[in-house]
Design an enzyme around this catalytic site. Structure first.
Site, PDB file in Angstrom:
ATOM      1  N   ARG A 113       0.850  -1.189   0.000  1.00  0.00           N
ATOM      2  CA  ARG A 113       0.000   0.000   0.000  1.00  0.00           C
ATOM      3  C   ARG A 113       0.890   1.244   0.000  1.00  0.00           C
ATOM      4  O   ARG A 113       1.978   1.243   0.576  1.00  0.00           O
ATOM      5  CB  ARG A 113      -0.857  -0.032   1.267  1.00  0.00           C
ATOM      6  CG  ARG A 113      -1.842   1.108   1.437  1.00  0.00           C
ATOM      7  CD  ARG A 113      -2.981   1.001   0.483  1.00  0.00           C
ATOM      8  NE  ARG A 113      -4.125   1.828   0.890  1.00  0.00           N
ATOM      9  CZ  ARG A 113      -5.067   2.208   0.043  1.00  0.00           C
ATOM     10  NH1 ARG A 113      -5.005   1.857  -1.226  1.00  0.00           N
ATOM     11  NH2 ARG A 113      -6.092   2.911   0.464  1.00  0.00           N
ATOM     12  N   THR A 386     -10.220   0.314  -9.242  1.00  0.00           N
ATOM     13  CA  THR A 386      -9.253  -0.640  -8.741  1.00  0.00           C
ATOM     14  C   THR A 386      -9.372  -1.859  -9.643  1.00  0.00           C
ATOM     15  O   THR A 386     -10.238  -1.912 -10.511  1.00  0.00           O
ATOM     16  CB  THR A 386      -9.624  -0.926  -7.257  1.00  0.00           C
ATOM     17  OG1 THR A 386      -9.524   0.302  -6.531  1.00  0.00           O
ATOM     18  CG2 THR A 386      -8.759  -1.945  -6.590  1.00  0.00           C
ATOM     19  N   ASP A 428      -7.803   8.480   0.290  1.00  0.00           N
ATOM     20  CA  ASP A 428      -8.301   7.374   1.118  1.00  0.00           C
ATOM     21  C   ASP A 428      -8.030   7.611   2.605  1.00  0.00           C
ATOM     22  O   ASP A 428      -8.530   6.873   3.453  1.00  0.00           O
ATOM     23  CB  ASP A 428      -7.672   6.046   0.684  1.00  0.00           C
ATOM     24  CG  ASP A 428      -8.452   5.401  -0.462  1.00  0.00           C
ATOM     25  OD1 ASP A 428      -9.485   5.945  -0.868  1.00  0.00           O
ATOM     26  OD2 ASP A 428      -8.015   4.330  -0.944  1.00  0.00           O
ATOM     27  N   SER A 457      -7.624   1.013   3.300  1.00  0.00           N
ATOM     28  CA  SER A 457      -8.097   0.497   2.009  1.00  0.00           C
ATOM     29  C   SER A 457      -9.289  -0.425   2.240  1.00  0.00           C
ATOM     30  O   SER A 457      -9.503  -0.912   3.353  1.00  0.00           O
ATOM     31  CB  SER A 457      -6.959  -0.290   1.352  1.00  0.00           C
ATOM     32  OG  SER A 457      -7.405  -0.921   0.168  1.00  0.00           O
ATOM     33  N   GLY A 477     -14.059  -1.778  -6.463  1.00  0.00           N
ATOM     34  CA  GLY A 477     -15.366  -1.239  -6.112  1.00  0.00           C
ATOM     35  C   GLY A 477     -15.429  -0.402  -4.849  1.00  0.00           C
ATOM     36  O   GLY A 477     -16.494  -0.320  -4.229  1.00  0.00           O
ATOM     37  N   GLY A 478     -14.314   0.225  -4.409  1.00  0.00           N
ATOM     38  CA  GLY A 478     -14.372   1.067  -3.216  1.00  0.00           C
ATOM     39  C   GLY A 478     -14.881   0.274  -2.031  1.00  0.00           C
ATOM     40  O   GLY A 478     -14.544  -0.893  -1.850  1.00  0.00           O
TER      41      GLY A 478
END
Ligand code: GLY
Length: 575
Positions: A113, A386, A428, A457, A477-478
């Site tokens: 990340r 994503t 985010d 995340s 998809g968040g």
């Protein structure tokens, strides 16, 4: 942070009496689940890959044919996606991966990340009047976290692969040099973001070469990114984070008003973490720990659901219980989760079957709990754009990997001379506590930005191990990643094949807003009516994330790979 148990005590007092009639189906603790064998001794003898783009799937297969394993193939798929699907992921972004190594049965989570630069300053994300500045959070160099993907790919190669890194990167480098035809999704993404792309000369040169987005059939080359990948292949992570590429990245970011330093890049490190595991219906689900909220939420939902026999319920009641479990899990993850290297989280509690049993007691058999009856929380919704891919190789190694640059085309900022499109993952973070992010939602202190910290995340790469079957599942998809992966896991456990899991109709509840987002056709009219009568507010929503799924039937030893028909069928291949 407030004490995590206070509100739950209040809630139980409020609801326990009215839920007593439903007690039969709710044991005080979750039943012990039979644990699936975890070290798998058999080998499939063939391989399966499912990704979002045929170039990427083929790149993975090519590397397998050259003697690579699933982890080498994963490097080939990820680096090729960086070329052909930059709207969703790339070497300017990050990824999260659940790996299963066949030789010793080791399951591991790779956290590649992005991190906040040392000079992160929340004032950069505020307008003069104190309102959130969506532009700096989403566009240009201030929106970019320090990329994790290059370090993650180098780590995969060094610690898990069989081939040299440069060999696994070869298909992507070749494609970038020889050219490819952008697909309609990339053309649409560039078109959607062209006003922002035009703000940065290197981005304009790359994505709007003739002053406009590419058209179908046009051949596209990416020589700068090819060179960057080549240096990464030759020098490993240092080739990206130091030297010529590192200097160009820092110079470009700073020249455009960003605050990265050479030290930010040099000090970036991936983290190997212990994945979250949860046993449910005889399956073991291995999934993402923080800094993703996904695995915690999936585990909490499954723990709540483990007190019911969903197979005995009609669609409406089954769906109602799943929605209520989602509502409660999202309520928790909003408050507590963040980067585990910075935040102390009550994971023992959140993952405990006893805690889940307490939450289960607050669920009414046939009546929605208004989210407003659950003590207030804030809601987090990481970005929507994503990608996920799944790999099983002939030796039984497994890679489940979700990658992102956050919003479509990330920050839209390409660092001159590198071909690297930077992420906009800083959004985010809860950049401005209690102020909504781009999705109109709020963030928590646990996810406030700090130097070197990872932003929360939703990525939920997962592997499901059963006595007879293994499934490799994930989705973009968040915040809906979490519920979509959950529904994929449940579909897999219901016996659906890879295509059935990928195509499974979706619905989503995330505590706030208090509504069920529903894919058109997910519920038949009678089920929709029954859910509405129970007090659920249903709202149709599109689009949904696309899943790329590989399954392994241990009885027949057959692999199956499928891509999501919502996007494009046929991107899953077995060889
Ligand atoms: N940026 C999307 C996520 O990490 O969940």
């Amino acid at each position: 942070m407030k004490h995590p148990l206070n509100w739950r005590v209040t809630l139980l007092a409020l609801l326990v009496s009215s839920s007593a009639a439903f007690a039969d189906s709710r044991p005080a603790t979750a039943p012990a689940a039979a644990t699936a064998p975890h070290v798998i001794t058999q080998r499939p003898g063939h391989a399966g890959i499912a990704s979002a783009n045929f170039h990427a799937t083929d790149a993975g297969l090519e590397v397998l044919a050259k003697g690579g394993n699933a982890f080498d193939a994963a490097i080939a798929v990820a680096s090729t996606l960086s070329i052909v699907e930059p709207e969703s992921s790339g070497i300017g972004g990050g990824f999260m991966a659940v790996l299963h190594r066949a030789s010793d049965g080791k399951d591991v989570f790779i956290d590649a990340r992005e991190t906040a630069p040392a000079a992160v300053n929340t004032k950069d994300y505020l307008n003069k009047d104190g309102t959130p500045n969506r532009d700096t959070a989403l566009n240009g160099p201030l929106s970019a976290g320090i990329p994790g993907e290059p370090a993650g790919l180098a780590w995969l190669s060094k610690h898990y692969g069989k081939l040299p890194l440069k060999d696994a990167l070869t298909p992507a480098i070749r494609l970038a040099r020889e050219g490819f035809q952008p697909d309609g999704r990339l053309i649409n993404a560039i078109t959607e973001r062209q006003d922002d792309i035009k703000r940065w000369p290197a981005s304009t040169a790359k994505y709007l070469p003739e002053g406009k987005p590419p058209v179908a059939g046009q051949v596209w080359r990416d020589p700068d990114q090819a060179r960057t990948l080549e240096i990464l292949g030759e020098q490993g992570a240092d080739g990206f984070y130091r030297g010529e590429v590192g200097k160009k990245l820092v110079d470009a970011v700073r020249a455009a008003g960003g605050n990265w330093t050479a030290k930010d890049l040099e000090s970036y490190q991936i983290k190997e973490r212990t994945p979250i595991t949860v046993d449910y219906r005889g399956y073991r689900v291995v999934t993402a720990p923080p800094a993703s909220s996904g695995g915690v939420a999936v585990a909490e939902i499954l723990n709540i659901l483990s007190g019911y026999d969903l197979t005995k319920l009609d669609d409406a009641h089954r769906t109602h219980l799943v929605i209520e479990a989602m509502r409660r899990a999202f309520r928790d993850h909003n408050d507590y989760l963040g980067d585990p290297d910075f935040v102390k989280m009550p994971l023992d509690m959140l993952l405990s079957p006893y805690y889940a049993a307490g939450l289960r007691m607050t669920i009414l058999a046939d009546k929605a709990t208004p989210s407003s009856m659950l003590p207030a929380s804030i809601a987090v919704d990481p970005g929507m754009h994503t990608t996920h891919f799944s790999v099983i190789d002939k030796g039984g190694n497994i890679a489940s990997i979700t990658l992102t640059v956050n919003y479509t085309m990330g920050s839209t900022f390409v660092a001159a001379g590198t071909g690297v499109l930077l992420n906009d993952e800083m959004d985010d973070f809860a950049l401005v506590p209690n102020k909504p992010n781009v999705y109109g939602l709020l963030g928590s202190a646990a996810n406030a930005p700090e130097p070197g910290k990872r932003m929360l995340s939703s990525m939920t790469p997962s592997i499901v191990f059963g006595a007879d079957r293994v499934g490799v599942i994930g989705s973009p998809g968040g915040s809906t990643i979490i519920t979509q992966v959950l529904e994929g896991i449940l579909a897999f456990m219901d016996g659906k094949d890879a295509q059935g899991v990928a195509a499974q109709k979706r619905f989503h509840h995330q505590y706030m807003p208090d509504r069920v987002d529903v894919e058109p056709g997910a519920f038949d009219p009678a089920t929709a009516d029954a859910l509405t009568r129970m007090g659920h507010t249903l709202k149709e929503r599109s689009p949904w994330g696309y899943m790329n799924v590989v399954t392994w039937d241990l009885k027949t030893n057959k692999l199956d790979a499928a891509s999501d028909p919502r996007r494009e069928s046929g991107l899953g291949k077995v060889q």
